[in-house]
Each structure stands twice: as C-alpha cells, then as structure tokens.
Design a protein around this motif. Structure first.
Motif, mmCIF file in Angstrom:
data_model
loop_
_atom_site.group_PDB
_atom_site.id
_atom_site.type_symbol
_atom_site.label_atom_id
_atom_site.label_comp_id
_atom_site.label_asym_id
_atom_site.label_seq_id
_atom_site.Cartn_x
_atom_site.Cartn_y
_atom_site.Cartn_z
ATOM 1 N N ASP A 109 8.914 3.139 -10.035
ATOM 2 C CA ASP A 109 8.953 1.916 -9.215
ATOM 3 C C ASP A 109 9.348 0.671 -10.008
ATOM 4 O OD1 ASP A 109 8.382 3.067 -6.752
ATOM 5 O OD2 ASP A 109 6.215 2.941 -7.050
ATOM 6 N N ASP A 168 0.846 -1.197 0.000
ATOM 7 C CA ASP A 168 0.000 0.000 0.000
ATOM 8 C C ASP A 168 0.880 1.244 0.000
ATOM 9 O OD1 ASP A 168 -1.956 1.872 0.310
ATOM 10 O OD2 ASP A 168 -2.309 1.434 2.432
ATOM 11 N N ARG A 169 0.635 2.122 -0.955
ATOM 12 C CA ARG A 169 1.472 3.304 -1.107
ATOM 13 C C ARG A 169 1.042 4.436 -0.169
ATOM 14 N NH1 ARG A 169 0.251 5.455 -5.690
ATOM 15 N NH2 ARG A 169 -0.755 3.747 -6.789
ATOM 16 N N GLY A 170 -0.087 4.252 0.499
ATOM 17 C CA GLY A 170 -0.594 5.320 1.371
ATOM 18 C C GLY A 170 -0.830 6.581 0.557
ATOM 19 N N ASN A 171 -0.353 7.682 1.076
ATOM 20 C CA ASN A 171 -0.558 8.954 0.361
ATOM 21 C C ASN A 171 0.552 9.260 -0.629
ATOM 22 O OD1 ASN A 171 -2.946 9.557 1.673
ATOM 23 N ND2 ASN A 171 -1.837 10.407 3.437
ATOM 24 N N TYR A 172 1.469 8.336 -0.788
ATOM 25 C CA TYR A 172 2.606 8.613 -1.667
ATOM 26 C C TYR A 172 2.297 8.228 -3.101
ATOM 27 C CZ TYR A 172 5.245 9.419 2.573
ATOM 28 O OH TYR A 172 5.689 9.914 3.779
ATOM 29 N N LYS A 200 7.535 6.620 -0.773
ATOM 30 C CA LYS A 200 7.122 6.133 0.544
ATOM 31 C C LYS A 200 8.332 5.539 1.278
ATOM 32 C CE LYS A 200 3.990 2.722 2.611
ATOM 33 N NZ LYS A 200 4.490 1.332 2.641
ATOM 34 N N PHE A 234 5.980 3.924 -4.548
ATOM 35 C CA PHE A 234 6.590 3.189 -3.429
ATOM 36 C C PHE A 234 7.949 3.779 -3.081
ATOM 37 C CE2 PHE A 234 3.538 -0.201 -4.522
ATOM 38 C CZ PHE A 234 3.069 -0.473 -3.242
#
Ligand code: F6R
Length: 365
Positions: free
Chosen positions: A353, A1-5, A11, A8
């Motif tokens: 990535d 999961d990259r979250g808010n980025y 992040k 990767f």
C-alpha cells in the motif's frame, strides 16, 4: 478501514464491480440504453477537429485507451500526452478546442499546469476526477466525476477502471453526435458496458490461479507485458503496476514492436505476459507470442476460451477470462494485471500500500 482484506490495494481491487457500476450508472441511462453527458459537452465533441488529453501515470494510460476507443468508435482524432511533456512542448491548440484531463487526486502538479496552459489557450477544459473538490476540478469548465470512492493504496486500481468507464461513455456519446454510431450501435455498446461489473466479478474469481502465477513471477528479475490495440495500454499498465509495488523491472510493449528490439532480452528466465483475447488482433498477437516461446520465454497467456482453444495445448500458464465485446476488454483485462502485481508483491513481502519512493498525490513538478 481495510475490512477483511490484508491490504487496501486488495480491497480496492475487489471493490471494482461495485464502483464501476456506480460510475456507469451516472453516465448511462439503463432504461433507454443511451449515454447521458452534459449537452454542451456532447455538442462540442461533435464540433471539434480533435481532442487533446493529458494526464500522468496510470491516468495517462487510461487516456491512451480513450484514444484507441474514440478514434475507432467515434472517428474523433485524439492526442494523448504525458502531462509533464505536454506543458513544455507547447502544443499548438486552435481556438475553440477541447481538452480533457484525467486525475484521481485532482492535485497532480503537471496535470494542473497542463490544464492552466489550455485555459490560457482558450480551450474548453473538461476533467475526469475522483476528488470533486480538488484543484483540477475547481479550475475546469466541466467535471466528469469517477465514483470510485477514496483510493488509499498508492497504486491506482479502482480509480483506473472508473476512469475507463467515463471514457467509454464519452466515446459512445462522441460516436453518436459525430454520426458514426447509430442508435442500434449505441444500444449495443451500452449493453456491453452494463455487463462489465458482472464480467469483473467473474474475472476476480480467477484470483487463486493468478496468485499461483504471480508467485512464479515474483522470482523474476524482469518481465515483459505485450498487448495490441486497445489492450496495448493495458500491457503498459500491467508493467507499471508490477514495477511500482514489487520492484521487479517490467516493460510493456505493443506486441508487434517486440521484434524491433526487446526480443533480444528474451531467454528462459524471462516471463512474458501476453494479453490476447480472441478478436481481430488475436492471430497477430499469438504469432508474436510464438516468437518469444521459441526463444524459451515463459509465457503467461491471458485469453478467453476460444483463444485458449485456438492456441492448443501448449506448456505455458494460461488464464481464461470470460468472453466479452472487444469494446470492454480493457476494463476487464486490467484486473488480472492488478492481481498479478499485487500477489507478486505480497509474495516478495514489499509494502504493497505504501511502496518506497512513491506518494499518492504528486504535487511537485
Ligand atoms: C500508478 C499511480 C500513478 C498515478 C499518477 C497520477 O499506480 O497511481 O501513476 O496514476 O501519479 O495521479 P492522479 O491520477 O492523482 O493525477
């Protein structure tokens, strides 16, 4: 999961203060200011004539920093090899020797074959790995895990600084057992390491400025990265990161080597990233920098406030990092290298990535 980025890689760059802190906590006793490594391993670091390190790519560059560290702070002679070279040059390994392998994935084919070569030569085999159930981990006598967590971006970032963290701990333990570092020295170096996560957070706040410089850099066809001493491998790492994700041709050089050839490349289109914190090497590196400035090279100077003051007001891009002990410089100066490459690649629009032609784990020779 990259979250808010967005990627990767971004992040993982930003996770470094946290994962480096976890990794350090595993090897440092914060209350006593001492390094804690398996006793048999430390005893061997005290006994051996030399240590041989083999790894590939970014992990190899971590090993090169390890060599500068261990030779300087522990007076332990270290050989560092690219694993694909090590195994075929049939290195001469005396009985009872110690070898160290560094690998994020723990599956890199050339590193694994080098490890097997050392086992056959009856060396004690230690490895710094991020994946604890990997083949390299299983075939080692001793594993020193990095606690970077899964690294998804193909370009290694947080695994690299965690590898450096373990190597720093090994350096201190070796320095102590070899009688080079006294209790006070050990405590001082440990304190310097404990500061690293905070220094990383401070350095990451320079991201916006670095992004602006990276946009400029992204228009170049070639770039040079210069460093000296323990920051020379960081220059190599900066060039490797830029090449692999932005596809801009870049080369890292030991600053003093510039005049022996590569300076011929310098013209007004050539960006030159110079790593020059204010330390014993500073004046030498700055004089190399002035040689390229005189030939029109566009300099990006990475230094601290004192270094910036000493170079005066000159018309080049300057990134001012916090002040720190020389020992921990490679851990911190690695971050602007990653950010420069990341933002250059984002600005060009490459697949950050998953760069072309590259795989996260290289299991063929
Ligand atoms: C560069 C990079 C590679 C790896 C190399 C070794 O950003 O990621 O150079 O460092 O392929 O991989 P591991 O550490 O898995 O052995």
């Amino acid at each position: 999961d990259r979250g808010n980025y967005r990627h990767f890689m971004s992040k993982e760059i930003h996770e470094q203060p946290e994962v480096v802190s976890h990794t350090l906590a595993r090897y440092l006793d914060m209350s006593t200011g001492r390094v804690t490594l398996p006793e048999g391993f430390v005893e061997q670091l005290g006994r051996v004539q030399r240590l041989s390190i083999a790894a590939c790519g970014t992990a190899y560059l971590a090993g090169l920093v390890g060599k500068y560290w261990m030779e300087r702070y522990a007076r332990l002679p270290v050989d560092v090899d690219i694993a694909s070279e090590f195994r075929y040059r049939e290195p001469i390994l005396g009985p009872g020797g110690l070898s160290l392998f560094i690998s994020q994935s723990g599956e890199t084919a050339d590193t694994l074959s080098s490890l097997r070569y050392c086992r056959e030569a009856e060396q004690t085999v230690a490895s710094i790995v991020n994946v604890e159930d990997s083949t390299i981990a299983r075939e080692s006598d001793l594993i020193l895990p990095t606690l970077a967590g899964p690294e998804i971006g193909v370009a290694s970032t947080k695994a690299f600084t965690c590898q450096l963290s373990v190597l720093a701990a090994i350096t201190i333990a070796a320095g102590r057992v070899r009688g080079v570092l006294g209790e006070e020295d050990e405590a001082k170096l440990v304190r310097a390491l404990i500061e690293v996560p905070r220094l990383m957070t401070q350095t990451l706040r320079l991201e916006e400025q670095i992004e602006g410089i990276a946009r400029e850099l992204s228009r170049a066809k070639d770039a040079l990265y210069l460093g000296r001493g323990m920051n020379y491998p960081i220059a190599l790492e900066g060039a490797l990161k830029l090449k692999e994700i932005s596809y801009i041709h870049a080369e890292g050089y030991a600053a003093g080597e510039l005049k022996h050839g590569p300076i011929a490349l310098v013209d007004e289109n050539m960006p030159i990233v110079v790593i020059a914190p204010s330390d014993m090497m500073f004046e030498k590196t700055v004089s190399n920098m002035q040689e390229v400035a005189a030939r029109g090279g566009r300099i990006v100077l990475l230094t601290d406030a004192e270094g910036a003051h000493a170079t005066g007001e000159q018309p080049f891009a300057r990134v001012i990092l916090p002040r720190m002990y020389q020992f921990v410089q490679p851990l911190i100066y690695a971050l602007p290298m990653q950010l420069l490459a990341y933002h250059a690649a984002v600005s060009i629009g490459t697949d950050v990535d998953q760069p072309r032609n590259l795989a996260k784990s290289v299991t063929v020779e």
